[in-house]
Design a protein around this motif. Structure first.
Motif, PDB file in Angstrom:
ATOM      1  N   THR A  67      45.594  45.825 -44.644  1.00 31.89           N
ATOM      2  CA  THR A  67      46.328  46.226 -43.896  1.00 31.89           C
ATOM      3  C   THR A  67      47.366  45.057 -43.568  1.00 31.89           C
ATOM      4  N   LEU A  69      49.782  44.151 -40.890  1.00 24.51           N
ATOM      5  CA  LEU A  69      49.923  44.927 -38.929  1.00 24.51           C
ATOM      6  C   LEU A  69      51.261  44.203 -38.380  1.00 24.51           C
ATOM      7  N   GLU A  81      50.809  39.474 -41.183  1.00 21.74           N
ATOM      8  CA  GLU A  81      49.760  39.561 -40.112  1.00 21.74           C
ATOM      9  C   GLU A  81      48.658  41.005 -40.986  1.00 21.74           C
ATOM     10  N   TRP A  82      47.746  40.058 -41.375  1.00 20.88           N
ATOM     11  CA  TRP A  82      46.804  41.005 -42.476  1.00 20.88           C
ATOM     12  C   TRP A  82      45.455  41.059 -41.437  1.00 20.88           C
ATOM     13  N   GLU A  83      44.868  42.095 -41.965  1.00 18.47           N
ATOM     14  CA  GLU A  83      43.357  42.245 -41.795  1.00 18.47           C
ATOM     15  C   GLU A  83      42.597  43.400 -42.989  1.00 18.47           C
ATOM     16  N   SER A  85      39.285  44.215 -44.829  1.00 17.24           N
ATOM     17  CA  SER A  85      38.004  45.033 -44.159  1.00 17.24           C
ATOM     18  C   SER A  85      37.577  45.286 -45.696  1.00 17.24           C
ATOM     19  N   HIS A  95      34.724  41.381 -43.034  1.00 18.09           N
ATOM     20  CA  HIS A  95      36.342  41.444 -42.132  1.00 18.09           C
ATOM     21  C   HIS A  95      37.131  39.933 -41.724  1.00 18.09           C
ATOM     22  N   ARG A  97      40.664  38.302 -40.507  1.00 17.66           N
ATOM     23  CA  ARG A  97      42.301  38.497 -40.054  1.00 17.66           C
ATOM     24  C   ARG A  97      42.984  37.305 -39.787  1.00 17.66           C
ATOM     25  N   GLY A  98      44.236  37.376 -40.255  1.00 18.18           N
ATOM     26  CA  GLY A  98      44.804  36.428 -39.744  1.00 18.18           C
ATOM     27  C   GLY A  98      46.545  36.637 -40.081  1.00 18.18           C
ATOM     28  N   LEU A 116      44.529  33.490 -43.259  1.00 19.66           N
ATOM     29  CA  LEU A 116      43.198  34.685 -42.633  1.00 19.66           C
ATOM     30  C   LEU A 116      42.006  33.773 -42.831  1.00 19.66           C
ATOM     31  N   VAL A 119      36.125  37.171 -39.495  1.00 22.81           N
ATOM     32  CA  VAL A 119      36.297  37.338 -37.762  1.00 22.81           C
ATOM     33  C   VAL A 119      35.262  37.355 -37.410  1.00 22.81           C
TER      34      VAL A 119
END
Length: 140
Positions: A67, A69, A81-83, A85, A95, A97-98, A116, A119
């Motif tokens: 995703t 963000l 900015e990414w997520e 999962s 998972h 993020r970054g 990235l 988490v």
């Protein structure tokens, strides 16, 4: 900086979510340079490493989903900015993020600064995290 969205980012996200290794690899220029400032030993050049990394991810996290963000474009620089999962084959959560800052030319990334990170599932406080950083290596 512009508020426009990046066709490159959306193509990369769609290739990731479609688990399309060819389309994903095609998002990167042949001489692509990846810098990982927090982990300089992980820097690399070329799409062969992209293919290797994502082949492993698609195999061992078969339901991985990305995703975007936030994103912004400043000339040929695309801030994102990414997520990400999914579930690993052993049933544990994957998972991350970054932020990834891409340089994009002709709708292909020529370079990136990659931030990235996995988490941290631990529920440590900021005080505990700072203490662990400054007391690392046995000082304290």
């Amino acid at each position: 900086m512009s508020r426009e969205s990046s066709p490159f980012l959306h193509r990369l996200r769609d290739a990731t979510n479609g688990h399309d290794l060819e389309a994903l690899t095609d998002c990167f220029a042949p001489g692509y340079r990846n810098e990982a400032p927090a982990h300089p030993g992980r820097d690399f050049v070329g799409t062969a490493q992209i293919r290797s990394n994502w082949s492993q991810i698609f195999t061992f996290v078969p339901d991985v989903e990305a995703t975007i963000l936030r994103e912004t474009v400043d000339g040929d620089v695309v801030w994102s900015e990414w997520e990400m999962s999914g579930t690993r084959l052993d049933g544990t959560a994957h998972h991350m993020r970054g932020v990834i800052v891409f340089t994009v030319v002709d709708d292909r990334a020529t370079s990136a600064r990659f931030y990235l990170e996995p988490v941290d599932a631990e529920q440590s406080t900021v005080d505990q995290a700072v203490s662990a950083q400054v007391h690392a290596g046995g000082a304290g």
